[in-house]
Design an enzyme around this catalytic site. Structure first.
Site, PDB file in Angstrom:
ATOM      1  N   ASP A  39     -34.233  74.717  16.762  1.00 33.30           N
ATOM      2  CA  ASP A  39     -33.003  73.915  16.650  1.00 33.30           C
ATOM      3  C   ASP A  39     -31.887  74.823  16.121  1.00 33.30           C
ATOM      4  O   ASP A  39     -32.152  75.886  15.555  1.00 33.30           O
ATOM      5  CB  ASP A  39     -33.207  72.732  15.690  1.00 33.30           C
ATOM      6  CG  ASP A  39     -32.274  71.560  15.990  1.00 33.30           C
ATOM      7  OD1 ASP A  39     -32.755  70.475  16.355  1.00 33.30           O
ATOM      8  OD2 ASP A  39     -31.035  71.728  15.853  1.00 33.30           O
ATOM      9  N   ASP A  57     -29.333  79.096  18.796  1.00 36.57           N
ATOM     10  CA  ASP A  57     -28.498  78.325  19.722  1.00 36.57           C
ATOM     11  C   ASP A  57     -29.066  78.380  21.138  1.00 36.57           C
ATOM     12  O   ASP A  57     -29.055  79.441  21.779  1.00 36.57           O
ATOM     13  CB  ASP A  57     -27.077  78.906  19.682  1.00 36.57           C
ATOM     14  CG  ASP A  57     -26.082  78.026  20.410  1.00 36.57           C
ATOM     15  OD1 ASP A  57     -26.502  77.191  21.233  1.00 36.57           O
ATOM     16  OD2 ASP A  57     -24.875  78.171  20.133  1.00 36.57           O
ATOM     17  N   GLY A  84     -24.724  61.622  20.030  1.00 41.28           N
ATOM     18  CA  GLY A  84     -24.454  60.771  18.881  1.00 41.28           C
ATOM     19  C   GLY A  84     -24.387  59.328  19.352  1.00 41.28           C
ATOM     20  O   GLY A  84     -24.634  59.040  20.528  1.00 41.28           O
ATOM     21  N   TYR A 157     -21.651  61.726  28.701  1.00 43.94           N
ATOM     22  CA  TYR A 157     -23.015  61.924  28.189  1.00 43.94           C
ATOM     23  C   TYR A 157     -24.037  61.456  29.242  1.00 43.94           C
ATOM     24  O   TYR A 157     -25.018  62.139  29.528  1.00 43.94           O
ATOM     25  CB  TYR A 157     -23.164  61.135  26.882  1.00 43.94           C
ATOM     26  CG  TYR A 157     -24.561  61.027  26.331  1.00 43.94           C
ATOM     27  CD1 TYR A 157     -25.156  62.089  25.659  1.00 43.94           C
ATOM     28  CD2 TYR A 157     -25.289  59.841  26.467  1.00 43.94           C
ATOM     29  CE1 TYR A 157     -26.442  61.971  25.142  1.00 43.94           C
ATOM     30  CE2 TYR A 157     -26.568  59.722  25.960  1.00 43.94           C
ATOM     31  CZ  TYR A 157     -27.151  60.786  25.299  1.00 43.94           C
ATOM     32  OH  TYR A 157     -28.424  60.665  24.789  1.00 43.94           O
ATOM     33  N   GLU A 199     -24.224  58.443  13.904  1.00 44.67           N
ATOM     34  CA  GLU A 199     -25.318  57.490  13.770  1.00 44.67           C
ATOM     35  C   GLU A 199     -25.234  56.393  14.831  1.00 44.67           C
ATOM     36  O   GLU A 199     -24.176  56.069  15.321  1.00 44.67           O
ATOM     37  CB  GLU A 199     -25.336  56.865  12.365  1.00 44.67           C
ATOM     38  CG  GLU A 199     -24.166  55.976  12.007  1.00 44.67           C
ATOM     39  CD  GLU A 199     -22.926  56.744  11.548  1.00 44.67           C
ATOM     40  OE1 GLU A 199     -22.855  57.958  11.774  1.00 44.67           O
ATOM     41  OE2 GLU A 199     -22.017  56.099  10.986  1.00 44.67           O
ATOM     42  N   LYS A 208     -24.368  50.068   6.299  1.00 39.56           N
ATOM     43  CA  LYS A 208     -23.274  49.194   5.867  1.00 39.56           C
ATOM     44  C   LYS A 208     -23.789  48.092   4.948  1.00 39.56           C
ATOM     45  O   LYS A 208     -23.164  47.774   3.930  1.00 39.56           O
ATOM     46  CB  LYS A 208     -22.581  48.575   7.098  1.00 39.56           C
ATOM     47  CG  LYS A 208     -21.767  49.596   7.893  1.00 39.56           C
ATOM     48  CD  LYS A 208     -21.172  48.998   9.161  1.00 39.56           C
ATOM     49  CE  LYS A 208     -20.520  50.095   9.995  1.00 39.56           C
ATOM     50  NZ  LYS A 208     -19.706  49.591  11.100  1.00 39.56           N
ATOM     51  N   THR A 227     -24.784  43.432  23.654  1.00 41.44           N
ATOM     52  CA  THR A 227     -26.239  43.422  23.428  1.00 41.44           C
ATOM     53  C   THR A 227     -26.888  44.759  23.813  1.00 41.44           C
ATOM     54  O   THR A 227     -26.394  45.483  24.666  1.00 41.44           O
ATOM     55  CB  THR A 227     -26.923  42.318  24.259  1.00 41.44           C
ATOM     56  OG1 THR A 227     -26.557  42.492  25.625  1.00 41.44           O
ATOM     57  CG2 THR A 227     -26.537  40.936  23.766  1.00 41.44           C
ATOM     58  N   ARG A 291     -27.131  45.777  27.664  1.00 39.50           N
ATOM     59  CA  ARG A 291     -28.077  46.766  28.222  1.00 39.50           C
ATOM     60  C   ARG A 291     -29.477  46.433  27.734  1.00 39.50           C
ATOM     61  O   ARG A 291     -29.680  46.201  26.540  1.00 39.50           O
ATOM     62  CB  ARG A 291     -27.683  48.173  27.780  1.00 39.50           C
ATOM     63  CG  ARG A 291     -28.728  49.227  28.091  1.00 39.50           C
ATOM     64  CD  ARG A 291     -28.257  50.615  27.737  1.00 39.50           C
ATOM     65  NE  ARG A 291     -27.183  51.040  28.621  1.00 39.50           N
ATOM     66  CZ  ARG A 291     -26.282  51.980  28.313  1.00 39.50           C
ATOM     67  NH1 ARG A 291     -26.338  52.568  27.138  1.00 39.50           N
ATOM     68  NH2 ARG A 291     -25.359  52.318  29.175  1.00 39.50           N
TER      69      ARG A 291
HETATM   70  P1  NAD Z   1     -30.495  64.333  17.465  1.00 39.49           P
HETATM   71  O1  NAD Z   1     -29.034  64.609  17.568  1.00 39.49           O
HETATM   72  O2  NAD Z   1     -31.038  63.885  16.162  1.00 39.49           O
HETATM   73  O3  NAD Z   1     -31.325  65.597  17.954  1.00 39.49           O
HETATM   74  C1  NAD Z   1     -30.823  66.532  18.881  1.00 39.49           C
HETATM   75  C2  NAD Z   1     -31.027  67.915  18.272  1.00 39.49           C
HETATM   76  O4  NAD Z   1     -30.545  68.902  19.194  1.00 39.49           O
HETATM   77  C3  NAD Z   1     -30.223  68.105  16.970  1.00 39.49           C
HETATM   78  O5  NAD Z   1     -31.082  68.427  15.889  1.00 39.49           O
HETATM   79  C4  NAD Z   1     -29.278  69.242  17.287  1.00 39.49           C
HETATM   80  O6  NAD Z   1     -29.029  70.117  16.208  1.00 39.49           O
HETATM   81  C5  NAD Z   1     -30.025  69.955  18.418  1.00 39.49           C
HETATM   82  N1  NAD Z   1     -29.107  70.790  19.171  1.00 39.49           N
HETATM   83  C6  NAD Z   1     -27.896  70.435  19.674  1.00 39.49           C
HETATM   84  N2  NAD Z   1     -27.308  71.489  20.234  1.00 39.49           N
HETATM   85  C7  NAD Z   1     -28.163  72.547  20.082  1.00 39.49           C
HETATM   86  C8  NAD Z   1     -28.088  73.911  20.457  1.00 39.49           C
HETATM   87  N3  NAD Z   1     -27.026  74.404  21.104  1.00 39.49           N
HETATM   88  N4  NAD Z   1     -29.134  74.718  20.161  1.00 39.49           N
HETATM   89  C9  NAD Z   1     -30.215  74.223  19.492  1.00 39.49           C
HETATM   90  N5  NAD Z   1     -30.336  72.932  19.110  1.00 39.49           N
HETATM   91  C10 NAD Z   1     -29.305  72.107  19.402  1.00 39.49           C
HETATM   92  O7  NAD Z   1     -30.806  63.260  18.599  1.00 39.49           O
HETATM   93  P2  NAD Z   1     -32.116  62.402  18.857  1.00 39.49           P
HETATM   94  O8  NAD Z   1     -31.776  60.998  18.608  1.00 39.49           O
HETATM   95  O9  NAD Z   1     -33.293  63.000  18.186  1.00 39.49           O
HETATM   96  O10 NAD Z   1     -32.267  62.573  20.428  1.00 39.49           O
HETATM   97  C11 NAD Z   1     -33.156  63.512  21.022  1.00 39.49           C
HETATM   98  C12 NAD Z   1     -32.957  63.500  22.528  1.00 39.49           C
HETATM   99  O11 NAD Z   1     -33.155  62.197  23.051  1.00 39.49           O
HETATM  100  C13 NAD Z   1     -31.540  63.906  22.955  1.00 39.49           C
HETATM  101  O12 NAD Z   1     -31.632  64.666  24.144  1.00 39.49           O
HETATM  102  C14 NAD Z   1     -30.860  62.588  23.234  1.00 39.49           C
HETATM  103  O13 NAD Z   1     -29.814  62.729  24.153  1.00 39.49           O
HETATM  104  C15 NAD Z   1     -32.017  61.774  23.785  1.00 39.49           C
HETATM  105  N6  NAD Z   1     -31.804  60.331  23.621  1.00 39.49           N
HETATM  106  C16 NAD Z   1     -31.842  59.792  22.369  1.00 39.49           C
HETATM  107  C17 NAD Z   1     -31.643  58.428  22.227  1.00 39.49           C
HETATM  108  C18 NAD Z   1     -31.708  57.764  20.875  1.00 39.49           C
HETATM  109  O14 NAD Z   1     -31.622  56.543  20.834  1.00 39.49           O
HETATM  110  N7  NAD Z   1     -31.852  58.486  19.780  1.00 39.49           N
HETATM  111  C19 NAD Z   1     -31.406  57.614  23.345  1.00 39.49           C
HETATM  112  C20 NAD Z   1     -31.352  58.211  24.597  1.00 39.49           C
HETATM  113  C21 NAD Z   1     -31.595  59.576  24.730  1.00 39.49           C
END
Ligand code: NAD
Length: 329
Positions: A39, A57, A84, A157, A199, A208, A227, A291
């Site tokens: 990460d 990165d 996010g 996104y 968040e 909250k 929803t 959704r």
């Molecule tokens: P999160 O933001 O907590 O985790 C994503 C991680 O990716 C972060 O820790 C961030 O630091 C890392 N990251 C971002 N850019 C980076 C880079 N350039 N190099 C290395 N690391 C990098 O999000 P999450 O909720 O754990 O989601 C995980 C995956 O699931 C994501 O791909 C997200 O799009 C997908 N997703 C999540 C949800 C949800 O409800 N949480 C819903 C749909 C899809």
């Protein structure tokens, strides 16, 4: 240096410092895997359970090569993304970063996985890929996987996720790679982002409510009648692992079908906290009107679907966030 036992399966988890990636590392460790987490930042809410954790990165292809240079991983879980909640992805202010950062990570990891012979890949897509035009009513009947086309996500996104789904599937067809794609629907639970603007709704409502004095007020964006369905992290992990152990490429919805409004979510958090608060509706980024996840395909494909009640997940999420709020006070 990769110090695994010969009998161990080796997993590379990208995004291991994030919410779902952090939980996935723990799950894979409990299953006996050797896990290398990667990460750009450390996990903000707990120590990692990974055998190794490498900071860097994933937009840099040289870094992606480096983390895969000393061993051939059996499985790659690609969860890293610039992402996010509604306050981050629907304002328009982060569109260029979201598209460029996440697409670059996915392009790099697909190419490097091919180069290094990592054949089995999990990719985390999102319910945000579904067309906005079929999500205009609060009583959404459930989005089927086949509803994705003709495409029309409501955010950049979602467009990036759709592009990356197709990119991984093209690697599967042309380079004989074993690809598994899930479309997550609003995953929530402890050890996730709960403040700062990135968040998502369950964490925001818990925060909250935890912060408000009894008899006080909390703010909800819009009329609160929009929803969603929210899936607790443990069931998300179960879905990921079942999908990876199957012959199903997907994309497959991993989501709950228990529809709830944002007002309903706020009331649920208040009930858990034992607080009676009033809700003030204010302007804010909203996303689609309704959704929901339609789960007949996952049931048919994997012989399993999520069934846990949202209230149970909200109880443990609220307890954790309330603890974080108290620590900060
Ligand atoms: P999160 O933001 O907590 O985790 C994503 C991680 O990716 C972060 O820790 C961030 O630091 C890392 N990251 C971002 N850019 C980076 C880079 N350039 N190099 C290395 N690391 C990098 O999000 P999450 O909720 O754990 O989601 C995980 C995956 O699931 C994501 O791909 C997200 O799009 C997908 N997703 C999540 C949800 C949800 O409800 N949480 C819903 C749909 C899809």
């Amino acid at each position: 240096m990769c110090a695994y036992r010969p009998e161990q399966k080796k997993a590379l988890v990208c995004g291991a410092g994030g919410f779902i990636g952090g939980h996935l590392v723990t799950r894979l460790k409990n299953e006996g895997y050797f896990v290398r987490g990667v990460d750009i930042k450390n996990h903000e809410h707990k120590a990692t359970d990974a055998d190794e954790f490498i900071l860097g990165d994933l937009r840099e292809q040289a870094f992606c090569r480096k983390i895969t240079s000393d061993t051939t991983f059996d499985e790659l879980y690609q969860l890293a993304a610039d992402m996010g909640g509604a306050g981050y992805i629907f304002t328009g202010e982060h569109d260029a970063d979201v598209m460029h950062n996440s697409a670059t990570i996915n392009l790099n990891m697909a190419a490097v996985a091919r180069e290094r012979g990592i054949k089995k890949i999990f990719y985390s897509s999102s319910a945000c890929i579904y067309p906005a035009v079929i999500q205009t009513e609060t009583d959404n009947p459930g989005l089927r996987e086949t509803d994705a086309y003709p495409a029309g996500p409501d955010s950049e996104y979602g467009w990036e996720k759709l592009f990356s789904e197709r990119m991984y599937l093209s690697f599967m067809r042309n380079y004989n790679m074993d690809i598994h794609i899930a479309r997550f629907h609003n995953i929530f639970g402890p050890y996730g982002t709960w403040e700062g603007g990135k968040e998502m709704a369950p964490a925001a409502m818990c925060r909250k409510v935890a912060e408000a004095p009894g008899g006080g007020e909390i703010e909800v964006w819009g009329d609160g009648e929009q929803t969603r369905t929210f899936l607790y992290i443990d069931e998300c992990l179960e879905g990921i692992r079942r999908l990876m152990e199957s012959k199903v490429s997907g994309p497959v919805n991993i989501g709950s079908d228990e529809l709830i409004s944002i007002n309903g979510l706020a009331n649920m958090a208040m009930d858990i906290a034992g607080k009676k608060l009033s809700i003030k509706h204010i302007q804010g980024p909203l996303g689609v009107r309704g959704r929901s996840s339609e789960n007949s395909y996952i049931l048919k494909a994997l012989g399993w679907r999520p069934t846990a009640k949202q209230i149970d997940g909200m109880r443990s999420t609220y307890a954790w966030i309330e603890g974080e709020v108290k620590k900060r006070a």
